[in-house]
Design a protein around this motif. Structure first.
Motif, PDB file in Angstrom:
ATOM      1  N   ASP A 150       0.858  -1.190   0.000  1.00  0.00           N
ATOM      2  CA  ASP A 150       0.000   0.000   0.000  1.00  0.00           C
ATOM      3  C   ASP A 150       0.892   1.237   0.000  1.00  0.00           C
ATOM      4  OD1 ASP A 150      -1.758   2.072   0.427  1.00  0.00           O
ATOM      5  OD2 ASP A 150      -2.325   1.474   2.458  1.00  0.00           O
ATOM      6  N   ARG A 151       0.867   1.985  -1.095  1.00  0.00           N
ATOM      7  CA  ARG A 151       1.745   3.142  -1.261  1.00  0.00           C
ATOM      8  C   ARG A 151       1.694   4.095  -0.070  1.00  0.00           C
ATOM      9  NH1 ARG A 151       3.092   4.789  -6.873  1.00  0.00           N
ATOM     10  NH2 ARG A 151       2.379   3.193  -8.334  1.00  0.00           N
ATOM     11  N   SER A 152       0.505   4.329   0.465  1.00  0.00           N
ATOM     12  CA  SER A 152       0.338   5.390   1.469  1.00  0.00           C
ATOM     13  C   SER A 152       0.510   4.907   2.907  1.00  0.00           C
ATOM     14  CB  SER A 152      -1.033   6.045   1.315  1.00  0.00           C
ATOM     15  OG  SER A 152      -2.074   5.120   1.564  1.00  0.00           O
ATOM     16  N   LYS A 173      -0.258   8.370   5.115  1.00  0.00           N
ATOM     17  CA  LYS A 173      -1.595   8.920   4.849  1.00  0.00           C
ATOM     18  C   LYS A 173      -1.969  10.025   5.837  1.00  0.00           C
ATOM     19  CE  LYS A 173      -3.064   4.765   4.869  1.00  0.00           C
ATOM     20  NZ  LYS A 173      -3.752   3.461   4.838  1.00  0.00           N
ATOM     21  N   ARG A 183       4.947   0.457 -10.402  1.00  0.00           N
ATOM     22  CA  ARG A 183       5.310   0.820  -9.031  1.00  0.00           C
ATOM     23  C   ARG A 183       6.496   1.769  -8.980  1.00  0.00           C
ATOM     24  NH1 ARG A 183       3.046  -1.048  -4.541  1.00  0.00           N
ATOM     25  NH2 ARG A 183       3.913   0.953  -3.923  1.00  0.00           N
ATOM     26  N   THR A 208       4.636   7.425 -10.382  1.00  0.00           N
ATOM     27  CA  THR A 208       3.596   7.992  -9.524  1.00  0.00           C
ATOM     28  C   THR A 208       2.232   7.735 -10.169  1.00  0.00           C
ATOM     29  OG1 THR A 208       3.683  10.146 -10.648  1.00  0.00           O
ATOM     30  CG2 THR A 208       5.162   9.825  -8.753  1.00  0.00           C
ATOM     31  N   VAL A 209       1.175   7.759  -9.354  1.00  0.00           N
ATOM     32  CA  VAL A 209      -0.161   7.487  -9.908  1.00  0.00           C
ATOM     33  C   VAL A 209      -0.632   8.631 -10.807  1.00  0.00           C
ATOM     34  CG1 VAL A 209      -0.853   5.998  -7.994  1.00  0.00           C
ATOM     35  CG2 VAL A 209      -1.361   8.451  -7.882  1.00  0.00           C
ATOM     36  N   HIS A 268       4.381   7.735  -2.851  1.00  0.00           N
ATOM     37  CA  HIS A 268       3.561   7.415  -1.671  1.00  0.00           C
ATOM     38  C   HIS A 268       2.087   7.774  -1.850  1.00  0.00           C
ATOM     39  CE1 HIS A 268       7.219   6.711   0.660  1.00  0.00           C
ATOM     40  NE2 HIS A 268       7.694   7.814   0.138  1.00  0.00           N
ATOM     41  N   THR A 308      -1.705   7.882  -3.277  1.00  0.00           N
ATOM     42  CA  THR A 308      -2.697   7.075  -3.980  1.00  0.00           C
ATOM     43  C   THR A 308      -3.769   8.006  -4.534  1.00  0.00           C
ATOM     44  OG1 THR A 308      -4.032   6.815  -1.982  1.00  0.00           O
ATOM     45  CG2 THR A 308      -2.335   5.133  -2.394  1.00  0.00           C
ATOM     46  N   GLU A 309      -4.567   7.492  -5.466  1.00  0.00           N
ATOM     47  CA  GLU A 309      -5.690   8.289  -6.000  1.00  0.00           C
ATOM     48  C   GLU A 309      -6.629   8.707  -4.864  1.00  0.00           C
ATOM     49  OE1 GLU A 309      -5.878   9.307  -8.992  1.00  0.00           O
ATOM     50  OE2 GLU A 309      -5.016   7.855 -10.394  1.00  0.00           O
ATOM     51  N   GLU A 310      -6.855   7.776  -3.951  1.00  0.00           N
ATOM     52  CA  GLU A 310      -7.770   8.043  -2.830  1.00  0.00           C
ATOM     53  C   GLU A 310      -7.238   9.172  -1.941  1.00  0.00           C
ATOM     54  OE1 GLU A 310      -9.802   5.644   0.946  1.00  0.00           O
ATOM     55  OE2 GLU A 310      -8.117   4.770  -0.138  1.00  0.00           O
TER      56      GLU A 310
END
Length: 341
Positions: free
Chosen positions: A22-24, A44, A163, A166-167, A183, A185-187
């Motif tokens: 999980d990136r974040s 996060k 990976r 970056t997103v 680090h 994420t879209e979210e």
């Protein structure tokens, strides 16, 4: 100012070899640049340090699969190219290993002749100017034949190319990732936007010069390699709006920081524009735009740790790095993060 002033002892086992799932969820160290105080969080939680009206600056460059493995056309001798900088007419400034095989006029084959590279000149610091011959679209050929140019301290195989992007990566051109951005994420980016934080995208195509060790004793004698940047009017307007309203500009990564400082004016604004920058930021530099910085943990004696020290103070940074070692933070490209507030 000596290069050795920026040395710290780093155990090899703390160099991250693979990205976490999980990136974040990587660790986040929070460093107060005024007091030197340190907190330990999860990435996060970075949203807690961003306020409505602030501007988060992201580098939307995209890493190209710039590492090519091939052979000399006449002898079959193995060769490795690392594409650094694109010139006109399908020519690239490239690092070549072994260099002794890459004399002017020599041709190399990749993918059983799908791509032919010819040495047409000598570049800076032992690099070569390579002219490529192929059929179709160069980016598609490179995507098929090339490998991701992971830094030499990563010895594990990367299972998933994305990976090391970056997103929000968009514009092809980098030889290395702007790793602080890995680090997000879209979210998390949506949550940041929903909080009322402006997001500005700038582009700086990262060259290997950013990561090269400083080889001179006197910091001021080091010469930075130039890298291509773009700052759009939209990005400049968002950054300037935050500054004018008394809000903070938070840069993600040393590349974003160098980009905005390259186009900064004396009245702490930025201008839109594009071009090449070789800005070198080290202690004593007065930041015009950057208020906070989100960054990874960098190599000892690198220009990156010098930039971070310019913002937070060398003593604060080296103390933070020593604590990061004690707390077993993960270092470098796939490692943990720090926010300097």
């Amino acid at each position: 100012m000596k290069t050795s002033d920026f040395y710290f002892d780093l155990p090899e086992e703390l160099i991250a070899q693979v990205p976490i799932l999980d990136r974040s969820s990587s660790k986040l160290m929070v460093l107060d640049k005024e007091t030197g105080n340190i907190e330990h969080k999860i990435f996060k939680n970075v949203i807690e340090y961003l306020n409505p009206g602030d501007c988060l600056v992201l580098n939307d460059t995209r890493v190209i699969p710039a590492r090519l493995i091939g052979e000399k056309v006449d002898t079959g001798g193995k060769i490795e190219f690392l594409l650094l900088k694109r010139h006109e007419d399908d020519t690239w400034e490239s690092l070549v290993k072994p260099g002794k095989r890459a004399k002017i006029g020599t041709k190399f084959s990749f993918g059983e002749g799908k791509l032919i590279g010819e040495v047409v000149g000598m570049g800076p610091e032992g690099s070569r100017i390579i002219k490529f011959h192929y059929e179709g679209i160069f980016e598609e050929v490179l995507d098929e034949l090339g490998n991701m140019p992971l830094p030499p301290y990563i010895t594990e195989r990367l299972e998933e190319r994305e990976r090391y992007q970056t997103v929000y990566s968009k514009h092809n051109g980098s030889a290395a990732a702007p790793t602080a951005g890995l680090h997000f994420t879209e979210e998390l980016l949506k949550q940041i936007k929903d909080k009322g934080v402006d997001i500005a995208f700038v582009t700086l195509h990262v060259g290997l010069g950013t990561f090269r060790p400083v080889k001179v004793d006197d910091v001021l004698a080091h010469e930075m390699h130039s890298e291509y940047y773009v700052v759009t009017k939209e990005a400049a307007d968002k950054i300037n709006k935050a500054k004018e309203n008394g809000n903070k500009v938070i840069c993600v990564g040393t590349t974003s920081s160098r980009t905005v400082e390259s186009v900064a004016t004396d009245d702490n604004r930025v201008q839109e524009g594009s071009g090449w920058t070789n800005i070198f930021i080290y202690p004593g530099y007065k930041f015009k735009v950057v208020d906070k910085l989100i960054t990874n943990f960098h190599l000892p004696e690198s220009t990156l740790i010098m930039l971070v020290s310019a913002l937070a103070g060398k003593e604060n940074v080296l103390n933070a790095y020593n604590i990061a070692v004690e707390e077993k933070y993960r270092f470098f490209s796939f490692g943990d993060a720090m926010i300097i507030k």
